[in-house]
Design an enzyme around this catalytic site. Structure first.
Site, PDB file in Angstrom:
ATOM      1  N   LYS A 128       0.848  -1.191   0.000  1.00  0.00           N
ATOM      2  CA  LYS A 128       0.000   0.000   0.000  1.00  0.00           C
ATOM      3  C   LYS A 128       0.884   1.241   0.000  1.00  0.00           C
ATOM      4  O   LYS A 128       2.015   1.131   0.485  1.00  0.00           O
ATOM      5  CB  LYS A 128      -0.941   0.046   1.187  1.00  0.00           C
ATOM      6  CG  LYS A 128      -0.351  -0.231   2.570  1.00  0.00           C
ATOM      7  CD  LYS A 128       0.823   0.511   3.058  1.00  0.00           C
ATOM      8  CE  LYS A 128       0.747   1.991   3.216  1.00  0.00           C
ATOM      9  NZ  LYS A 128       2.031   2.582   3.703  1.00  0.00           N
ATOM     10  N   TYR A 213      -4.628   4.154   5.805  1.00  0.00           N
ATOM     11  CA  TYR A 213      -5.149   3.177   6.775  1.00  0.00           C
ATOM     12  C   TYR A 213      -6.452   3.659   7.401  1.00  0.00           C
ATOM     13  O   TYR A 213      -7.384   2.884   7.610  1.00  0.00           O
ATOM     14  CB  TYR A 213      -4.127   2.932   7.901  1.00  0.00           C
ATOM     15  CG  TYR A 213      -2.942   2.100   7.492  1.00  0.00           C
ATOM     16  CD1 TYR A 213      -2.969   0.713   7.602  1.00  0.00           C
ATOM     17  CD2 TYR A 213      -1.781   2.689   7.014  1.00  0.00           C
ATOM     18  CE1 TYR A 213      -1.876  -0.057   7.244  1.00  0.00           C
ATOM     19  CE2 TYR A 213      -0.684   1.935   6.644  1.00  0.00           C
ATOM     20  CZ  TYR A 213      -0.739   0.557   6.764  1.00  0.00           C
ATOM     21  OH  TYR A 213       0.341  -0.199   6.392  1.00  0.00           O
TER      22      TYR A 213
HETATM   23  P1  NAD Z   1      12.349   1.500   2.351  1.00  0.00           P
HETATM   24  O1  NAD Z   1      12.840   2.848   1.975  1.00  0.00           O
HETATM   25  O2  NAD Z   1      12.843   0.925   3.639  1.00  0.00           O
HETATM   26  O3  NAD Z   1      12.704   0.452   1.203  1.00  0.00           O
HETATM   27  C1  NAD Z   1      12.516   0.751  -0.157  1.00  0.00           C
HETATM   28  C2  NAD Z   1      13.327  -0.191  -0.999  1.00  0.00           C
HETATM   29  O4  NAD Z   1      13.204   0.188  -2.349  1.00  0.00           O
HETATM   30  C3  NAD Z   1      14.828  -0.168  -0.648  1.00  0.00           C
HETATM   31  O5  NAD Z   1      15.325  -1.477  -0.676  1.00  0.00           O
HETATM   32  C4  NAD Z   1      15.433   0.648  -1.788  1.00  0.00           C
HETATM   33  O6  NAD Z   1      16.764   0.267  -2.076  1.00  0.00           O
HETATM   34  C5  NAD Z   1      14.507   0.285  -2.954  1.00  0.00           C
HETATM   35  N1  NAD Z   1      14.506   1.294  -4.001  1.00  0.00           N
HETATM   36  C6  NAD Z   1      14.591   1.018  -5.306  1.00  0.00           C
HETATM   37  N2  NAD Z   1      14.566   2.143  -6.048  1.00  0.00           N
HETATM   38  C7  NAD Z   1      14.503   3.154  -5.160  1.00  0.00           C
HETATM   39  C8  NAD Z   1      14.463   4.577  -5.316  1.00  0.00           C
HETATM   40  N3  NAD Z   1      14.497   5.162  -6.525  1.00  0.00           N
HETATM   41  N4  NAD Z   1      14.388   5.324  -4.201  1.00  0.00           N
HETATM   42  C9  NAD Z   1      14.312   4.754  -2.976  1.00  0.00           C
HETATM   43  N5  NAD Z   1      14.348   3.409  -2.770  1.00  0.00           N
HETATM   44  C10 NAD Z   1      14.440   2.629  -3.854  1.00  0.00           C
HETATM   45  O7  NAD Z   1      10.766   1.550   2.319  1.00  0.00           O
HETATM   46  P2  NAD Z   1       9.752   0.558   3.018  1.00  0.00           P
HETATM   47  O8  NAD Z   1       9.352   1.137   4.338  1.00  0.00           O
HETATM   48  O9  NAD Z   1      10.280  -0.824   2.977  1.00  0.00           O
HETATM   49  O10 NAD Z   1       8.468   0.740   2.058  1.00  0.00           O
HETATM   50  C11 NAD Z   1       8.319   0.040   0.829  1.00  0.00           C
HETATM   51  C12 NAD Z   1       6.839  -0.053   0.469  1.00  0.00           C
HETATM   52  O11 NAD Z   1       6.163  -0.727   1.515  1.00  0.00           O
HETATM   53  C13 NAD Z   1       6.120   1.286   0.312  1.00  0.00           C
HETATM   54  O12 NAD Z   1       5.149   1.198  -0.689  1.00  0.00           O
HETATM   55  C14 NAD Z   1       5.445   1.493   1.663  1.00  0.00           C
HETATM   56  O13 NAD Z   1       4.271   2.295   1.589  1.00  0.00           O
HETATM   57  C15 NAD Z   1       5.110   0.081   2.039  1.00  0.00           C
HETATM   58  N6  NAD Z   1       5.041  -0.130   3.497  1.00  0.00           N
HETATM   59  C16 NAD Z   1       3.993  -0.829   3.992  1.00  0.00           C
HETATM   60  C17 NAD Z   1       3.913  -1.082   5.347  1.00  0.00           C
HETATM   61  C18 NAD Z   1       2.812  -1.934   5.890  1.00  0.00           C
HETATM   62  O14 NAD Z   1       2.613  -1.967   7.092  1.00  0.00           O
HETATM   63  N7  NAD Z   1       2.091  -2.641   5.035  1.00  0.00           N
HETATM   64  C19 NAD Z   1       4.883  -0.570   6.209  1.00  0.00           C
HETATM   65  C20 NAD Z   1       5.962   0.135   5.670  1.00  0.00           C
HETATM   66  C21 NAD Z   1       6.028   0.350   4.299  1.00  0.00           C
END
Ligand code: NAD
Length: 362
Positions: A128, A213
């Site tokens: 999401k 959410y």
């Molecule tokens: P994060 O920043 O920790 O991880 C993002 C990943 O994408 C990293 O591994 C990064 O290297 C990669 N990436 C590839 N291209 C990139 C770019 N151009 N810029 C930045 N990163 C890039 O983020 P996250 O917290 O893991 O979030 C990822 C997804 O998950 C998002 O869509 C977020 O909304 C979602 N999320 C959902 C929940 C949940 O509870 N369901 C919680 C956190 C995040």
């Protein structure tokens, strides 16, 4: 029915609802999941959850960072043939060990990787918010449909027992018809350089990330789609939030007459709950939307909302695998994700145009 057996029956129904996601799962086979993007969520929540799943297992990884590939390869014993980068990702089509591709990338990348995963002939589970806007969601739904596969959106709260019991209380009108909902989710965001503050990558700010959410909760409690939205935004740090929203408050009207009043923010901690005001009482949740700590309450001392903690990620991934194994449609599907983005698009439009907006229809 006297009051006590009635309450006991409510508890039994709640337990049945709480476990419904797992009830009709076929036993034995585990589907192979490929994680695309090895950031915080994949590392700290999803991979550990996959190790606990009954019907899902980590089969492959997709990362742009070779050092992460090395680390994951060792930790999870992943063969080189099951490690991809963003360029050679499409070769995953010929990997029979991968059934599901889970997209855990910044929001703006969800569409591209969903389209590529569909082309590779795989089922798609997408984080999401589903995409940056409704148009992207529509293309994602069409691509996965054309591939004859399933598209699920990672709305983990829909599998959590307290949320499910609140949905039951709402839909069965246990406390009468709901008249009004208050909901909020937000937090004080840190690092000013992160992708969540870049419009191109995140699509928007707090609303896209966590406001979704609270919006979801008001939609799954009512079981209705809002037909009118009024929103206001406020910014106290125009430098940090130059590209995305900091705090948004909005109201929604639903067809049955229910109203909702919501807030989302990147400026302060604490908003993480909902209250439903019904004809004969109130109910709600505190610590509603985080990974843990959920608690429920009602204004009726005989109606309790209390369940043991659960791993939301295990529940949602196993439910997706179970639906695929049983060849049954999965909810929440891409259409549910699209419905949220239609409302989000209307919220941003209402802020821009300074008036109430009717969201587009699916
Ligand atoms: P994060 O920043 O920790 O991880 C993002 C990943 O994408 C990293 O591994 C990064 O290297 C990669 N990436 C590839 N291209 C990139 C770019 N151009 N810029 C930045 N990163 C890039 O983020 P996250 O917290 O893991 O979030 C990822 C997804 O998950 C998002 O869509 C977020 O909304 C979602 N999320 C959902 C929940 C949940 O509870 N369901 C919680 C956190 C995040």
């Amino acid at each position: 029915m006297t009051r006590r057996p009635f309450i006991a029956a409510l508890g039994a129904t709640a337990a049945a609802l709480a476990t419904r996601a797992r009830a009709d799962e076929p036993s034995g086979k585990k589907l192979g999941w490929a994680l695309v993007g090895l950031g915080s969520l994949s590392t700290n929540q999803i991979a550990p959850a996959l190790a606990k799943c009954e019907h899902s297992k980590l089969a492959a990884i997709v990362t742009g960072t070779p050092a992460k590939a090395e680390k994951w390869k060792e930790t999870y014993n992943i063969p080189d043939s099951h490690i991809y980068n963003y360029e050679n990702f499409d070769n995953i089509a010929s990997n029979p060990d991968v059934d599901v591709i889970y997209i855990v990338l910044p929001n703006s990348m969800h569409e591209e990787f969903t389209l590529r995963a569909a082309k590779a002939g795989k089922h798609v589970f997408c984080e999401k918010p589903m995409a940056n806007n409704a148009e992207e969601c529509r293309r994602m739904i069409a691509a996965v449909k054309q591939a004859g596969k399933q598209l699920g959106v990672a709305y983990r709260c829909q599998f959590e027992a307290h949320h499910r019991e609140c949905i039951r209380i709402a839909r069965e009108k246990v406390l009468g018809n709901i008249k009004h909902i208050e909901a909020g989710f937000g937090f004080k965001i840190g690092d000013p350089t992160q992708w969540r503050l870049r419009k191109k990558l995140a699509g928007g700010g707090a609303l896209m990330d966590v406001g979704v959410y609270a919006l979801q909760a008001s939609r799954y409690l009512t079981g209705e789609e809002p037909f009118e939205i009024s929103a206001q935004e406020t910014k106290t740090d125009p430098v940090k939030f130059a590209e995305v929203d900091e705090t948004i408050v909005w109201t929604m009207k639903f067809p049955s007459g229910i109203t909702a009043s919501l807030v989302t923010t990147y400026a302060f901690n604490g908003a993480n709950d909902f209250t439903a005001f019904a004809e004969n009482g109130m109910f709600g949740m505190k610590s509603a939307f985080g990974y843990d700590g959920q608690s429920g309450w009602t204004s009726n001392k005989d109606l309790k909302i209390a369940f043991p903690p659960s791993d939301h990620f295990v529940l949602e991934m196993d439910a997706f695998s179970a639906a695929i194994l049983a060849n049954k449609p999965f909810e929440p599907s891409g259409e549910d994700g699209l419905k949220d983005l239609l409302v989000i698009d209307a919220i941003y439009r209402s802020i821009r145009e300074g008036k109430a907006i009717a969201p587009e229809k699916v």
